[in-house]
Structures are given as structure tokens and as C-alpha cells.
Design a protein around this motif. Structure first.
Motif, short mmCIF file in Angstrom:
data_model
loop_
_atom_site.label_atom_id
_atom_site.label_comp_id
_atom_site.label_asym_id
_atom_site.label_seq_id
_atom_site.Cartn_x
_atom_site.Cartn_y
_atom_site.Cartn_z
N ARG A 286 1.24 -0.94 0.00
CA ARG A 286 -0.44 0.26 0.30
C ARG A 286 0.53 1.29 -0.11
O ARG A 286 -0.03 2.15 -0.37
N ILE A 287 1.75 1.37 0.49
CA ILE A 287 3.37 2.59 0.91
C ILE A 287 2.82 3.04 -0.34
O ILE A 287 3.45 3.77 -0.95
N LEU A 288 4.13 1.76 -1.64
CA LEU A 288 4.65 2.13 -2.91
C LEU A 288 3.78 2.21 -3.85
O LEU A 288 3.91 3.12 -4.79
N ALA A 289 2.14 2.28 -3.93
CA ALA A 289 1.07 1.79 -4.52
C ALA A 289 1.21 3.66 -4.17
O ALA A 289 0.82 4.65 -4.90
N GLU A 290 1.16 4.67 -2.85
CA GLU A 290 0.36 5.75 -2.92
C GLU A 290 2.00 5.81 -3.00
O GLU A 290 1.63 7.69 -3.91
N VAL A 291 3.47 5.69 -3.09
CA VAL A 291 4.71 6.46 -3.63
C VAL A 291 4.57 6.90 -5.26
O VAL A 291 4.67 7.62 -5.85
N ASP A 292 3.51 5.66 -5.71
CA ASP A 292 4.04 6.32 -7.43
C ASP A 292 3.25 7.09 -7.21
O ASP A 292 2.98 7.97 -8.81
N GLU A 293 2.09 7.50 -7.07
CA GLU A 293 1.25 8.80 -7.22
C GLU A 293 1.88 10.16 -7.46
O GLU A 293 1.71 11.21 -7.59
N LEU A 362 6.93 3.46 12.59
CA LEU A 362 6.11 3.15 11.36
C LEU A 362 5.03 3.81 11.76
O LEU A 362 3.79 4.62 11.19
N ALA A 363 4.59 3.55 12.88
CA ALA A 363 3.36 4.60 13.63
C ALA A 363 3.22 5.75 13.83
O ALA A 363 1.94 6.09 13.72
N ALA A 364 3.72 6.29 13.79
CA ALA A 364 4.23 7.38 14.68
C ALA A 364 4.22 7.78 12.56
O ALA A 364 3.46 9.14 12.49
N ALA A 365 4.14 7.48 11.83
CA ALA A 365 4.31 7.96 10.73
C ALA A 365 3.54 7.86 9.50
O ALA A 365 2.69 9.30 8.92
N PHE A 366 2.54 7.26 10.24
CA PHE A 366 1.00 7.01 9.76
C PHE A 366 -0.40 8.06 10.19
O PHE A 366 -0.83 8.72 10.02
N VAL A 367 0.55 9.38 11.77
CA VAL A 367 -0.08 10.11 12.76
C VAL A 367 0.13 11.50 11.26
O VAL A 367 -0.92 12.51 11.66
N LEU A 368 1.09 11.35 10.05
CA LEU A 368 0.90 12.62 9.66
C LEU A 368 0.02 12.21 9.14
O LEU A 368 -0.90 11.98 8.42
N PRO A 369 -0.62 14.46 8.90
CA PRO A 369 -1.73 14.56 8.16
C PRO A 369 -2.11 14.18 6.72
O PRO A 369 -0.40 14.12 5.92
N SER A 370 -3.21 14.30 6.10
CA SER A 370 -3.04 13.71 4.88
C SER A 370 -3.13 15.05 4.06
O SER A 370 -1.94 14.42 2.83
N ARG A 375 3.74 13.34 1.12
CA ARG A 375 3.72 12.18 2.81
C ARG A 375 4.11 10.86 2.45
O ARG A 375 4.30 9.95 3.03
N ALA A 376 3.46 10.34 1.18
CA ALA A 376 3.90 8.85 0.78
C ALA A 376 5.54 8.96 1.41
O ALA A 376 5.96 7.63 1.48
N VAL A 377 6.40 9.93 0.77
CA VAL A 377 7.61 9.62 0.99
C VAL A 377 8.06 9.97 2.08
O VAL A 377 9.33 8.59 2.13
N LEU A 378 7.71 10.16 2.80
CA LEU A 378 7.92 10.09 4.30
C LEU A 378 7.41 9.15 5.17
O LEU A 378 8.30 8.10 6.29
N VAL A 379 6.46 8.17 4.93
CA VAL A 379 5.86 6.97 5.38
C VAL A 379 6.98 5.95 4.35
O VAL A 379 7.66 5.07 5.65
N LEU A 380 7.47 5.88 3.08
CA LEU A 380 8.51 5.13 2.79
C LEU A 380 10.44 5.04 3.26
O LEU A 380 10.35 4.07 3.69
N ALA A 381 9.50 6.50 3.29
CA ALA A 381 11.38 6.40 4.50
C ALA A 381 11.69 6.11 5.13
O ALA A 381 12.25 5.76 6.60
N ALA A 382 10.40 6.59 6.25
CA ALA A 382 10.66 5.43 7.76
C ALA A 382 10.62 4.06 7.85
O ALA A 382 10.84 3.35 8.32
N PHE A 383 9.99 4.36 6.55
CA PHE A 383 9.51 1.99 7.11
C PHE A 383 10.65 1.65 6.45
O PHE A 383 11.19 0.76 6.76
N VAL A 384 11.93 2.23 5.39
CA VAL A 384 12.81 1.94 4.72
C VAL A 384 13.98 2.65 6.54
O VAL A 384 14.88 1.47 6.44
N VAL A 385 14.15 2.94 7.28
CA VAL A 385 14.55 3.55 8.47
C VAL A 385 14.88 2.13 9.24
O VAL A 385 15.57 1.26 10.40
N VAL A 386 12.70 2.07 9.09
CA VAL A 386 13.43 0.61 10.41
C VAL A 386 13.61 -0.56 9.51
O VAL A 386 13.88 -1.33 10.67
N ALA A 387 13.18 -0.66 8.20
CA ALA A 387 13.87 -2.56 8.15
C ALA A 387 14.99 -2.23 8.03
O ALA A 387 15.65 -3.54 7.78
#
Length: 627
Positions: A286-293, A362-370, A375-387
Motif C-alpha cells: 500500500r505504501i508503494l502504491a501511494e508513492v507511485d502517485e 512506523l505508527a508515528a509515520a501514519f500519524v502525519l496528516p493526509s 506524505r507517501a515519501v515520508l512514510v516510505l522513508a520511515a519504513f526503510v529506516v525500520v527495515a
């Protein structure tokens, strides 16, 4: 029915993956994320939406509380300066540093949004680092610092994130930032203190383990919700309440209640934490799908993720280097240099590399307002930091610790300290028994109590020796025989149950008694890591009395390998001790003759040393001190 099936699949997957990871000595969080990523692309797997409120409100409070009640308040007080530096100073430093990097590499990103990303990736996971640390044998002072840091840095990171989001919505002054931090800290601490002490008062008056455990399940939310309602830090309130209750538990709770609570909380923490890691992996599609946009090229996205990951790791390293440099300068400039404690560079290197991120990030990343820019890039970056931190740091931390040859916790010293503490407890209990028993008390009952107390203490001492005249110590023999008798009793119980000759309630009470007695048997299994290690004086008790501090001259032993008194009386011994005053070799208190103690009472020679191979620890009979 469909939701129930999904929950069962998630739990079973967590159990299987965790079991396989432990068997292969792999990182369970990283394996769960990888399995989640793979499953997210499998046909038929539903798309899971990890609601940030579910994590921050439903999962984070119990996870933090479970860790807090197991954290020593005494150790936290000792390390409060370092914990404050790591959990507040480092979080702010990371938020600003990563924010500037993100602002520089992400097109059209406001600085406030970059700082929000920095706050998101700032807090290391509360469990990942300590799990690795305990598995590879990191020095305990480092493990405790990492655990304490990760309890408090979530609060600082979430406050920083809240401030950055407010800055995105409009202007916010520096003094407002300071006020937000102050209100969050004071509000969280006050609510945590009130909830902690009030709950301790109530739990001290509960007799039922079931009621007490049920109340403990509610405590994290009782602390979190009021703190957040007054704009305080709910995370800080939960941690403070957990520290207080963990510290007071030995005084206010019964043994059965503590056992039930500990096992239940360990199970809950295991399931919650590992399920969240699995759900994190399931988010990737789902994160990658949002990043594609966003229209950004794959090359630019890869560069952004690598830059944010590298900045996150680098900020922690720079902070530790800076703190170490300042400490060394203070030590040079201050006249009294002994007060400034500087850790070896190896310790700082390990702490700087032990920054794995996890659930909160990652939970805090999803707190970011829409409407947050990119936003999608920030969430992806947070995911990469976790992994990325789990993979890069989590997998390389064990070899780094081994490469730097950090001192592992010494099982031999632990065994000596355990024996010393049990000896002091036994001495106090025996003294109290002599005060409270009356002539009306049955003598055989009083003697049975004396024997049980001494047997528990003797068991700890018996575990120390590697070689003795007996193949099996008395405590080993007692446990072996009693376990065999319990097996026979349990077989008879099963016959009664299967024949229906007794009511089920009666049978359950009988089985509970068998289980309690089995759990009370002193464990005699040896720690394999004690093998081959010298049992020497623990540093914590060295020189603890004038007799131990005396420079004793090594005298010839009265016997090379035997207790002569036992030989003369036709007895056998368990372990041997040597008097440092005269060189007399005699048997320990676990031996039937107890000739070492008898020698002290006859001669008043204060100190004896273990005469077992590979043991150099000493005992003062006068002050009852290990040294």
C-alpha cells in the motif's frame, strides 16, 4: 468469522516465524517484516491498514508498561543523566539533523515536514536492541541504558512530532516549543505518579491473582488517557507508573500474584510486538502504491531512502562522539577528575550502533496528516529506516560486540552473588524463627522450617563447585528423588481422574498442589557458561569488611583434597573450604559435618576461602560477607 480467521492466521504466523527465527538465531522482527512484505504481494491476502491510533493507543501503552515493570528503578536513578541525554537530547538532535537532510533531498518538502520525519525516526525500538544485547551477552550497564533510553525517548519523539505538525499548519515560536515539552513532561510525570501510587495502594489490598492481573491490564490505559487529555505525555505517564509498580511489586503482591502477572504480561508483550512487526511488512504494498502517485523516479526515491537511513544512523554516532568528547574535556579541566565518568570508546561504539527502530516509528509515520507535503515519501522513508536498521544494525551488532571483546556478564560472579544473598536471607529468617517460635510449637515443625531454610541456601552454594568428593550434591539428590515421586503421584492422580472416582474441583485442587510443589523445588541445573570460569571475588563486594580487606598470607593446606574431620568421623563432604588464618581444610555447610563453620566457632578465625578447583572467592564468618 472472517476477522476471527485473519487474527488466527496472524497469531499462528507470528508463532511459527518467531520459533524458526530463534532456532536459526535470526532477528525475529526482521524475519516477520520480511514475511509480511512477501505475503502482501500474494494473491488473496487482504490489505491490512495499520491505523496509527490502534498502535499509539491500543498497542504502545501495554508494550511500554510491560517493559517498565521489568526495569529497575534503582538502575534508572543511577543512569538518569545518561538516560536524559539519550532520550531527550539525542531525539531532538536526530529530529533536526534528519529533518535538514530530508529537506535537502526531497523536492518541495518544507523544513517542518522534514523535522517531522526526523522525529518519527528518532526513537529506537524499546525491545529490539535489548533482545540482541541479551542474546550476545552485552555488558549489563549498556543493556540497562538502552532499555531505559527506549522507554523515555518515545515520549520526546512524539512531542517533537506534534510540534512539527503544528508548525506545518502555521507559525509556531520557539518558546511555544519549550512550553509544549515542559507541559508534556510535567503532565506525564504527575499523572504517572498519581496512577502508580494509587494503583499500588489498591493492588496491595487485592487477594485474588485474577483480579490483580486484570487490574494490571488496565493500568497502561488508565495512565495514558488522562495524561493525553491534559496535553501531557501519555507515554511518559505509562512508563512512570510502570516503574513505580515494578519497584513496589515485591512488597505489595503475593508470590502467586507476581508469577501470574509476569507470565501473562510476557505473553501479551510477545504477541503484540511481533504481530505489529508482521503488520508493518504487510503495509509495504500500500505504501508503494501511494508513492507511485507522487511521480518521483525510482532512482530518486532510492536516494531519498538511503539518505534518510544514513542520516538516522549517523546522527546517533555523532551524538555519542560529541558526548564522549565533552566528558573527556570536562575531566581534563576539572580539578576533581574522578567525578567525571568516561566510558571506554568500545562502549560508546556499541551504543551508537544499537539504534534499531521499530513499532513507534512506523505508527508515528501514519500519524502525519493526509495533506502533509510528500506524505507517501515520508512514510516510505520511515519504513526503510525500520527495515534498514533492523537489517544493517541488528545483524551486525552481535559480531561487533564480539569483535570489540566487550566483557560479558559473568555467570560465575552471578552465582556467587546469588548464594550470598540467599545466605543473608536465610540467616535473617532463622534469627526471626528463634524469636517467634514458642514452647507450644511442635519441635518437629520448627526443625523442618530450619532444615528447609538451610537447604535452600545450601543449594545455591552447592552449585558453585565444579568438582567434589560426591558425584551428586545433597540438593541434587533431593530434587531428583522428589521429582521422581511427583511423577508417581501424578500418575496416580491421572488414574483417579480417568476412573471418575473424585470430583473435578477436588482433582484440580490436588493438581494445583502438585504443580506448586514442583515449582518450589530448587533448580539445580548448571549454567554451561560457568564451566571453565574462575569463581572469584565479585567486584561489588570486594573489600566489604576489614577481615576480607586484610592481606592474608597464603599458608600450607592441612590437606590437599580432603576434609580430615570427615575422614576421621566416617563422613563424606560436598565442597571444601580453607581457613586463611591457619590453613585448615574443612567441609562446607552443605556437608553433614559442617566442619568449616565448626572450625570458626572453635578458633574464631574469620575468613575462609573456597578450596575447590577454579574458585578463589572468600567468606567472612564474622560479618557474613562475600568478598
Amino acid at each position: 468469522m472472517h476477522i476471527a480467521a485473519e487474527i488466527v492466521v496472524l497469531v499462528v504466523t507470528v508463532l511459527v516465524v518467531s520459533a524458526v527465527a530463534r532456532r536459526l538465531d535470526w532477528s525475529a522482527p526482521l524475519c516477520l517484516i520480511a514475511v509480511g512484505v512477501g505475503a502482501s504481494y500474494m494473491p488473496g491476502v487482504p490489505e491490512y491498514h495499520l491505523d496509527p491510533e490502534v498502535v499509539l493507543l491500543g498497542l504502545l501503552p501495554p508494550l511500554l508498561y510491560s517493559a517498565a515493570v521489568q526495569t529497575s528503578l534503582i538502575d534508572f536513578r543511577r543512569n538518569r543523566g545518561a538516560v536524559g541525554s539519550m532520550s531527550v537530547g539525542l531525539v531532538v538532535f536526530t529530529a533536526i539533523g534528519v529533518g535538514v537532510v530530508a529537506w535537502a533531498v526531497i523536492p518541495d518538502l518544507p523544513l517542518a515536514a522534514g523535522i517531522a520525519l526526523g522525529a518519527i525516526v528518532a526513537p529506537p525500538d524499546a525491545v529490539a536492541a535489548s533482545v540482541v544485547a541479551r542474546r550476545v551477552g552485552m555488558p549489563r550497564k549498556l543493556t540497562r541504558l538502552l532499555e531505559a533510553e527506549s522507554l523515555f525517548n518515545d515520549a520526546a519523539a512524539l512531542v517533537a512530532l506534534r510540534t512539527a505538525i503544528a508548525a506545518l499548519a502555521g507559525s509556531i515560536s520557539l518558546w511555544q516549543v519549550g512550553v509544549d515539552f515542559l507541559l508534556a513532561a510535567v503532565g506525564g510525570i504527575v499523572v504517572g505518579l498519581v496512577v502508580g501510587f494509587a494503583t499500588a495502594f489498591v493492588r496491595a489490598r487485592l487477594d485474588e491473582p485474577v483480579l490483580d492481573t486484570a487490574l494490571s491490564f488496565a493500568v497502561p490505559f488508565i495512565a495514558y488517557l488522562p495524561a493525553e487529555a491534559i496535553h501531557g505525555s501519555g507515554v511518559l505517564a505509562v512508563v512512570v507508573a510502570g516503574l513505580i509498580l515494578g519497584h513496589k511489586a515485591p512488597r505489595i503482591l503475593s508470590g502467586s500474584t507476581r508469577l501470574a502477572s509476569r507470565l501473562n504480561w510476557q505473553t501479551i508483550a510477545f504477541l503484540l510486538e511481533n504481530t505489529v512487526f508482521l503488520l508493518i511488512g504487510l503495509q509495504l504494498r500500500r505504501i508503494l502504491a501511494e508513492v507511485d502517485e507522487t511521480g518521483l523516479s525510482p532512482g530518486l526515491l532510492a536516494w531519498i531512502c538511503v539518505a534518510v537511513l544514513g542520516a538516522t544512523i549517523l546522527m546517533r554516532m555523532l551524538w555519542l562522539v560529541g558526548i564522549g568528547t565533552m566528558k573527556r574535556l570536562q575531566r581534563r579541566l576539572r580539578p576533581n577528575r574522578a567525578k567525571v565518568k568516561v566510558w571506554p570508546w568500545r562502549y560508546s561504539a556499541v551504543i551508537s550502533w544499537a539504534g534499531m527502530r521499530g513499532v513507534v516509528t512506523l505508527a508515528a509515520a501514519f500519524v502525519l496528516p493526509s495533506d502533509t507535503p510528500q506524505r507517501a515519501v515520508l512514510v516510505l522513508a520511515a519504513f526503510v529506516v525500520v527495515a534498514g536498521t533492523l537489517a544493517v544494525q541488528g545483524m551486525t551488532l552481535p559480531p561487533l560486540i564480539r569483535r570489540l571483546r566487550l566483557p560479558r556478564p559473568d555467570p560465575a560472579e552471578d552465582a556467587l552473588q546469588e548464594a550470598s544473598v540467599l545466605h543473608d536471607m536465610t540467616t535473617a529468617a532463622l534469627a526471626e524463627l528463634e524469636k517467634i517460635h514458642t514452647p507450644d510449637d511442635p519441635p518437629e515443625i520448627v526443625q523442618r522450617l530450619r532444615d528447609r531454610l538451610r537447604q535452600r541456601s545450601d543449594t545455591a552454594w552447592e552449585r558453585l563447585g565444579r568438582q567434589s568428593a560426591l558425584v551428586e550434591t545433597p540438593s541434587d539428590a533431593y530434587r531428583r528423588l522428589r521429582l521422581r515421586l511427583l511423577d508417581v503421584e501424578r500418575e496416580q492422580f491421572l488414574k483417579a481422574r480417568d476412573s471418575g472416582s473424585a470430583d473435578d474441583d477436588v482433582l484440580r485442587r490436588v493438581l494445583e498442589r502438585l504443580d506448586i510443589e514442583e515449582s518450589m523445588l530448587d533448580r539445580a541445573e548448571e549454567d554451561p557458561e560457568v564451566e571453565g570460569r574462575e569463581l572469584r571475588t565479585p567486584a561489588a563486594t570486594a573489600g566489604s569488611c576489614k577481615h576480607l580487606a586484610h592481606d592474608w598470607t597464603e599458608l600450607d593446606s592441612s590437606s590437599p583434597d580432603a576434609c580430615q574431620a570427615c575422614v576421621d568421623e566416617g563422613m563424606t563432604w560436598v565442597h571444601l573450604r580453607k581457613c586463611l588464618k591457619c590453613g585448615n581444610v574443612a567441609c562446607c555447610d552443605s556437608s553433614p559435618g559442617r566442619h568449616s563453620a565448626q572450625h570458626f566457632h572453635e578458633t574464631r578465625h574469620p575468613v575462609m576461602r573456597s578450596f575447590e578447583p577454579g574458585e578463589t572467592w572468600r567468606w567472612c564468618f564474622v560479618d557474613k560477607q562475600l568478598g
